[in-house]
Motif scaffolding. Sequence first.
Motif, PDB file in Angstrom:
ATOM      1  N   THR A  64       0.158  12.677   8.397  1.00 45.39           N
ATOM      2  CA  THR A  64      -0.290  12.750   7.009  1.00 45.39           C
ATOM      3  C   THR A  64       0.664  13.482   6.073  1.00 45.39           C
ATOM      4  OG1 THR A  64      -1.595  14.740   7.471  1.00 45.39           O
ATOM      5  CG2 THR A  64      -2.720  12.609   7.682  1.00 45.39           C
ATOM      6  N   VAL A  65       1.454  14.402   6.601  1.00 48.71           N
ATOM      7  CA  VAL A  65       2.383  15.175   5.768  1.00 48.71           C
ATOM      8  C   VAL A  65       3.828  14.812   6.095  1.00 48.71           C
ATOM      9  CG1 VAL A  65       3.166  17.487   5.111  1.00 48.71           C
ATOM     10  CG2 VAL A  65       0.722  17.068   5.539  1.00 48.71           C
ATOM     11  N   ASP A  66       4.238  15.102   7.333  1.00 46.98           N
ATOM     12  CA  ASP A  66       5.643  14.920   7.704  1.00 46.98           C
ATOM     13  C   ASP A  66       6.121  13.485   7.511  1.00 46.98           C
ATOM     14  OD1 ASP A  66       5.749  17.626   8.484  1.00 46.98           O
ATOM     15  OD2 ASP A  66       5.097  17.125  10.515  1.00 46.98           O
ATOM     16  N   PHE A  67       5.302  12.514   7.874  1.00 55.01           N
ATOM     17  CA  PHE A  67       5.718  11.120   7.733  1.00 55.01           C
ATOM     18  C   PHE A  67       5.320  10.540   6.376  1.00 55.01           C
ATOM     19  CE2 PHE A  67       4.942   6.527   8.238  1.00 55.01           C
ATOM     20  CZ  PHE A  67       6.262   6.137   8.385  1.00 55.01           C
ATOM     21  N   ARG A  68       4.053  10.635   6.032  1.00 52.15           N
ATOM     22  CA  ARG A  68       3.573   9.968   4.814  1.00 52.15           C
ATOM     23  C   ARG A  68       4.218  10.511   3.540  1.00 52.15           C
ATOM     24  NH1 ARG A  68      -1.375   6.864   5.111  1.00 52.15           N
ATOM     25  NH2 ARG A  68      -0.800   6.368   2.978  1.00 52.15           N
ATOM     26  N   GLU A  69       4.648  11.752   3.560  1.00 49.84           N
ATOM     27  CA  GLU A  69       5.267  12.348   2.373  1.00 49.84           C
ATOM     28  C   GLU A  69       6.792  12.330   2.441  1.00 49.84           C
ATOM     29  OE1 GLU A  69       3.526  16.155   1.530  1.00 49.84           O
ATOM     30  OE2 GLU A  69       1.490  15.340   1.556  1.00 49.84           O
ATOM     31  N   SER A  70       7.342  11.581   3.401  1.00 48.09           N
ATOM     32  CA  SER A  70       8.799  11.524   3.550  1.00 48.09           C
ATOM     33  C   SER A  70       9.337  10.187   3.026  1.00 48.09           C
ATOM     34  CB  SER A  70       9.182  11.665   5.023  1.00 48.09           C
ATOM     35  OG  SER A  70       8.921  10.460   5.732  1.00 48.09           O
ATOM     36  N   PRO A  71      10.638  10.111   2.772  1.00 45.49           N
ATOM     37  CA  PRO A  71      11.249   8.837   2.384  1.00 45.49           C
ATOM     38  C   PRO A  71      11.099   7.763   3.459  1.00 45.49           C
ATOM     39  CG  PRO A  71      12.748  10.655   1.920  1.00 45.49           C
ATOM     40  CD  PRO A  71      11.599  11.222   2.709  1.00 45.49           C
ATOM     41  N   ALA A  74       8.378   5.108   2.761  1.00 48.75           N
ATOM     42  CA  ALA A  74       8.783   4.012   1.868  1.00 48.75           C
ATOM     43  C   ALA A  74       9.624   2.990   2.627  1.00 48.75           C
ATOM     44  CB  ALA A  74       9.547   4.558   0.669  1.00 48.75           C
ATOM     45  N   ASP A  75      10.464   3.456   3.536  1.00 46.59           N
ATOM     46  CA  ASP A  75      11.270   2.542   4.356  1.00 46.59           C
ATOM     47  C   ASP A  75      10.366   1.661   5.215  1.00 46.59           C
ATOM     48  OD1 ASP A  75      13.494   3.786   3.275  1.00 46.59           O
ATOM     49  OD2 ASP A  75      13.844   5.038   5.052  1.00 46.59           O
ATOM     50  N   TRP A  76       9.371   2.279   5.838  1.00 48.66           N
ATOM     51  CA  TRP A  76       8.405   1.567   6.671  1.00 48.66           C
ATOM     52  C   TRP A  76       7.651   0.507   5.865  1.00 48.66           C
ATOM     53  CZ3 TRP A  76       6.242   0.036  11.012  1.00 48.66           C
ATOM     54  CH2 TRP A  76       4.874  -0.208  11.078  1.00 48.66           C
ATOM     55  N   ARG A  77       7.141   0.912   4.710  1.00 46.20           N
ATOM     56  CA  ARG A  77       6.371  -0.027   3.877  1.00 46.20           C
ATOM     57  C   ARG A  77       7.244  -1.147   3.334  1.00 46.20           C
ATOM     58  NH1 ARG A  77       0.863   1.369   2.904  1.00 46.20           N
ATOM     59  NH2 ARG A  77       0.822  -0.628   1.823  1.00 46.20           N
ATOM     60  N   ALA A  78       8.520  -0.892   3.098  1.00 45.33           N
ATOM     61  CA  ALA A  78       9.422  -1.943   2.633  1.00 45.33           C
ATOM     62  C   ALA A  78       9.599  -3.023   3.707  1.00 45.33           C
ATOM     63  CB  ALA A  78      10.773  -1.359   2.244  1.00 45.33           C
ATOM     64  N   ILE A  79       9.520  -2.634   4.961  1.00 42.49           N
ATOM     65  CA  ILE A  79       9.694  -3.579   6.064  1.00 42.49           C
ATOM     66  C   ILE A  79       8.413  -4.377   6.322  1.00 42.49           C
ATOM     67  CG2 ILE A  79      10.130  -3.784   8.558  1.00 42.49           C
ATOM     68  CD1 ILE A  79      11.971  -1.270   8.244  1.00 42.49           C
ATOM     69  N   VAL A  80       7.263  -3.698   6.398  1.00 41.73           N
ATOM     70  CA  VAL A  80       6.020  -4.371   6.790  1.00 41.73           C
ATOM     71  C   VAL A  80       5.111  -4.738   5.617  1.00 41.73           C
ATOM     72  CG1 VAL A  80       6.013  -3.366   9.102  1.00 41.73           C
ATOM     73  CG2 VAL A  80       4.806  -2.191   7.256  1.00 41.73           C
ATOM     74  N   GLY A  81       5.210  -3.998   4.533  1.00 42.83           N
ATOM     75  CA  GLY A  81       4.317  -4.185   3.393  1.00 42.83           C
ATOM     76  C   GLY A  81       4.283  -5.573   2.783  1.00 42.83           C
ATOM     77  N   PRO A  82       5.415  -6.288   2.704  1.00 48.78           N
ATOM     78  CA  PRO A  82       5.382  -7.612   2.088  1.00 48.78           C
ATOM     79  C   PRO A  82       4.466  -8.615   2.800  1.00 48.78           C
ATOM     80  CG  PRO A  82       7.629  -6.802   2.180  1.00 48.78           C
ATOM     81  CD  PRO A  82       6.787  -5.840   2.981  1.00 48.78           C
ATOM     82  N   TYR A  83       4.060  -8.330   4.017  1.00 51.08           N
ATOM     83  CA  TYR A  83       3.217  -9.252   4.785  1.00 51.08           C
ATOM     84  C   TYR A  83       1.730  -8.943   4.659  1.00 51.08           C
ATOM     85  CZ  TYR A  83       7.706 -10.408   6.714  1.00 51.08           C
ATOM     86  OH  TYR A  83       9.015 -10.790   6.835  1.00 51.08           O
ATOM     87  N   PHE A  84       1.372  -7.778   4.109  1.00 47.81           N
ATOM     88  CA  PHE A  84      -0.024  -7.373   4.040  1.00 47.81           C
ATOM     89  C   PHE A  84      -0.811  -8.275   3.094  1.00 47.81           C
ATOM     90  CE2 PHE A  84       1.071  -2.602   4.847  1.00 47.81           C
ATOM     91  CZ  PHE A  84       1.376  -2.892   6.169  1.00 47.81           C
ATOM     92  N   ALA A  85      -1.991  -8.701   3.546  1.00 49.70           N
ATOM     93  CA  ALA A  85      -2.919  -9.427   2.674  1.00 49.70           C
ATOM     94  C   ALA A  85      -3.741  -8.426   1.860  1.00 49.70           C
ATOM     95  CB  ALA A  85      -3.836 -10.311   3.509  1.00 49.70           C
ATOM     96  N   SER A  86      -3.928  -7.238   2.421  1.00 47.49           N
ATOM     97  CA  SER A  86      -4.632  -6.134   1.755  1.00 47.49           C
ATOM     98  C   SER A  86      -4.120  -4.839   2.368  1.00 47.49           C
ATOM     99  CB  SER A  86      -6.147  -6.267   1.940  1.00 47.49           C
ATOM    100  OG  SER A  86      -6.478  -6.278   3.313  1.00 47.49           O
TER     101      SER A  86
END
Length: 100
Positions: A64-71, A74-86
């Motif tokens: 919740t802190v070390d990962f979610r509040e780190s750059p 954003a790298d993770w979401r850039a890779i997987v986020g485009p495929y999310f339906a929600s």
Amino acid sequence: MILELADIRIQAGKQAEFDVAIQRGLDEVIRHAKGFLGFKVQKGIESPERYLLMIYWATLENHTVDFRESPAFADWRAIVGPYFASAPVVEHFDLLAKSE
């Protein structure tokens, strides 16, 4: 140890692409996060657009802190986020019991 459970729904027909993307994101980003202990990914059989991502963290704060509040988040979401339906539904769990 904390289990992060993410219930992910992706866009129809994107399973093969998402399979590659989630593995890439796990290998390139998540695996290097502070407190990361391991992961499992389950693919839906009856619901092929549904995935369960289980990530094991040393502490809740590692996620919740070390990962979610780190750059890296954003790298993770850039890779997987485009495929999310929600947006994924994410919850955390403590281990109560397990089989040996």
